[in-house]
Design an enzyme around this catalytic site. Structure first.
Site, PDB file in Angstrom:
ATOM      1  CE  LYS A  25      10.888   0.617   5.755  1.00  0.00           C
ATOM      2  NZ  LYS A  25       9.417   0.250   5.415  1.00  0.00           N
TER       3      LYS A  25
ATOM      4  N   GLY B  77      -2.839   1.872   7.986  1.00  0.00           N
ATOM      5  CA  GLY B  77      -1.749   1.032   8.679  1.00  0.00           C
ATOM      6  C   GLY B  77      -1.957  -0.460   8.467  1.00  0.00           C
ATOM      7  CG  HIS B  78       1.380  -2.990   8.622  1.00  0.00           C
ATOM      8  ND1 HIS B  78       1.447  -3.302  10.090  1.00  0.00           N
ATOM      9  CD2 HIS B  78       2.595  -2.345   8.558  1.00  0.00           C
ATOM     10  CE1 HIS B  78       2.325  -2.804  10.320  1.00  0.00           C
ATOM     11  NE2 HIS B  78       3.296  -2.169   9.694  1.00  0.00           N
TER      12      HIS B  78
ATOM     13  N   GLY C 274       0.910  -1.236   0.069  1.00  0.00           N
ATOM     14  CA  GLY C 274       0.076   0.155  -0.016  1.00  0.00           C
ATOM     15  C   GLY C 274       0.872   1.204  -0.019  1.00  0.00           C
ATOM     16  N   GLY C 275       2.232   1.144   0.154  1.00  0.00           N
ATOM     17  CA  GLY C 275       2.811   2.335   0.221  1.00  0.00           C
ATOM     18  C   GLY C 275       3.471   2.842  -0.884  1.00  0.00           C
TER      19      GLY C 275
ATOM     20  CG  ASN D 134       6.186  -4.085   5.700  1.00  0.00           C
ATOM     21  OD1 ASN D 134       5.129  -4.629   5.788  1.00  0.00           O
ATOM     22  ND2 ASN D 134       6.965  -3.342   6.433  1.00  0.00           N
TER      23      ASN D 134
ATOM     24  CG  ASP E 122       9.691  -1.523   1.983  1.00  0.00           C
ATOM     25  OD1 ASP E 122       9.296  -2.279   2.904  1.00  0.00           O
ATOM     26  OD2 ASP E 122       9.615  -0.315   2.333  1.00  0.00           O
TER      27      ASP E 122
END
Length: 503
Positions: free
Chosen positions: A391, A221-222, A117-118, A250, A252
């Protein structure tokens, strides 16, 4: 209900909290809940299509439940009793080295979910972060697809890939996955919830209509994973296909690959929930950690820690491990929890400021907090190689470099690297955005023998540059440093006037 781990915003009231204060808080809670219910009903009524309205109504009900929990926890101002926090007992954190080897036939019971979702906003991206090219012209998503396809073809199993998108990344993701149509794996996507931001002053929702501007909404949020799996029908679909376990990570985190040893351990120990943790270093002080709270294993996030204990939380002495957000979940147990007791995850209040300067709140939850709801839930302390998140552009430089190569979509450390650890890389603000990063490196330097790199200021790297040992490059204000093609820097400090200084 167990004591909340929620951060408290009214700590200045702590010394004057008498009965009248509590009554006032309780009274305002009822008023705020009623006002919110009315506003949400009005929002639902702005949707014309009956099917869409029904789905939106379900979503707003979930949000309202989260909001009322937030109000009641705020009214009670229950805070974590720091003295009751203990490090988890040894049997709650199992070392990875002690796990048995796995049966590959178990893989047929597994599905893999990536939290997708990021947006890569911190790296200057506008679209889904998973579409960023990270290595050998392959994106995060390409690498995941390659890994699972290799798993399926090598072991003749059928592990499906599930992508949880947000309203920010959904269209992007659907467009990208079209190119995998002929691959040996099934991809399912579903959208996580879209909740309204709330004004801090009035505690009322920002959006006026269901299709109001994107900026008034947020993905919560997750921790929303469980609700979204349930409401989208994906949970039931997986169970109907005979899938029993879900590996969540995640998108990433390039180290989060399927591991049959952890899966085998989960089956053998009859554990319904496993969190992969890894040893904390100075770089991980913000990561959530597992704690023992009154005999129960729980996740503690930095946002839940009272200010006076932040340093304690960051210390490596008391909290030696942190959550990688690689989670293994028993799907049948998840269905039971969702249907019988419901998932009450600790609320993390994320304060934001809108473009026009208004203070708003986002009520969020973390997926790992679900650990307290499951039987035999525990942590597995995994090698650092299972936690390789990207990140920042500093992370990206490391991943793109000759430290790693790719095997079937998986990152493998170069055997010529003499040290167990990877180099520490700190790129300054000039390298913060991906476009700048790409412009400033004609080609990624060779860093196989690098220990530490710090770069600040206006610096450009030529082709075939080699960096060894400790290299520090500082371009002062108004100066530019160009590292020439083919240059070898070993234990050097370069400052603004291009003097090379031996370290």
């Amino acid at each position: 209900m167990s004591e909340s781990l929620m951060p408290r915003s009214e700590s200045f009231n702590a010394r004057v909290r008498g009965a009248s204060h509590i009554d006032f808080k309780t009274a305002t809670t009822g008023v705020a809940a009623k006002a919110m219910r009315n506003e949400l009903s009005a929002l639902v009524n702005t949707v014309k299509d009956p099917e869409t309205r029904k789905a939106f109504d379900t979503e707003m009900q979930s949000f309202f439940y989260l909001f009322t929990r937030y109000l009641s926890e705020r009214a009670r101002s229950q805070e974590l009793d720091w003295d009751r926090i203990k490090s988890p007992s040894d049997d709650k954190i199992v070392p990875y080295s002690k796990l048995p080897s796995g049966e590959t036939s178990n893989l047929n019971k597994l599905a893999v979910l990536k939290v997708n979702g990021g947006l890569g906003t911190s790296m200057g991206m506008t679209g889904a972060k998973s579409a960023l090219e990270v290595k050998d012209d392959m994106t995060f998503l390409d690498l995941t697809v390659r890994q699972i396809e290799h798993l399926n073809t090598t072991h003749r199993v059928d592990v499906p890939l599930i992508l949880m998108t947000s309203f920010n990344t959904h269209e992007d993701t659907l467009r990208i996955i079209k190119k995998y149509a002929n691959q040996q794996l099934r991809i399912t996507t579903f959208n996580q919830s879209r909740y309204p931001r709330i004004y801090k002053e009035t505690l009322l929702p920002c959006p006026r209509t269901a299709d109001d501007d994107k900026k008034h909404w947020y993905p919560p949020g997750h921790g929303d994973l469980y609700n979204a799996l349930m409401h989208s029908g994906v949970l039931d679909q997986l169970l109907a296909e005979g899938k029993e376990y879900l590996f969540v990570s995640n998108s990433d985190n390039l180290g989060a690959v399927v591991d049959d040893k952890i899966l085998q351990h989960m089956i053998d120990s009859k554990s319904e929930f496993i969190m992969e943790v890894t040893d904390k270093t100075k770089a991980d002080i913000k990561g959530g950690t597992l704690i023992d709270y009154e005999g129960q294993i729980r996740l503690l996030e930095v946002a839940q820690v009272p200010n006076e204990h932040i340093e304690d939380f960051k210390s490596v002495r008391k909290f030696k491990i942190f959550n990688t957000n690689n989670l293994w979940i028993d799907l049948r147990a998840l269905k039971r929890v969702m249907e019988n007791e419901g998932m009450e995850l600790d609320i993390i209040v994320n304060p934001k400021t809108t473009d026009d300067g208004q203070a708003v709140l986002q009520l969020e939850t973390a997926a790992g907090a679900a650990i307290k709801h499951f039987n035999n839930a525990h942590g597995v302390n995994v090698p650092r190689s299972r936690f390789l998140p990207v990140k920042s552009c500093s992370d990206l430089l490391l991943i793109k470099s000759d430290i790693y190569s790719l095997q079937h979509g998986q990152l493998v450390i170069n055997p010529n690297r003499m040290f167990e650890t990877t180099p520490v890389i700190k790129l300054g603000d000039h390298f913060k955005k991906i476009q700048q990063f790409q412009k400033r490196f004609k080609k990624i330097p060779k860093i196989i023998e690098l220990d530490h790199l710090t770069v600040t200021g206006d610096v450009y790297f030529g082709r075939n540059v080699t960096l060894r040992g400790t290299v520090i490059i500082v371009a002062n204000e108004g100066q530019r440093i160009d590292i020439p093609d083919g240059c070898v820097l070993e234990n050097r400090l370069l400052s603004g006037n291009l003097n090379m200084i031996e370290l």
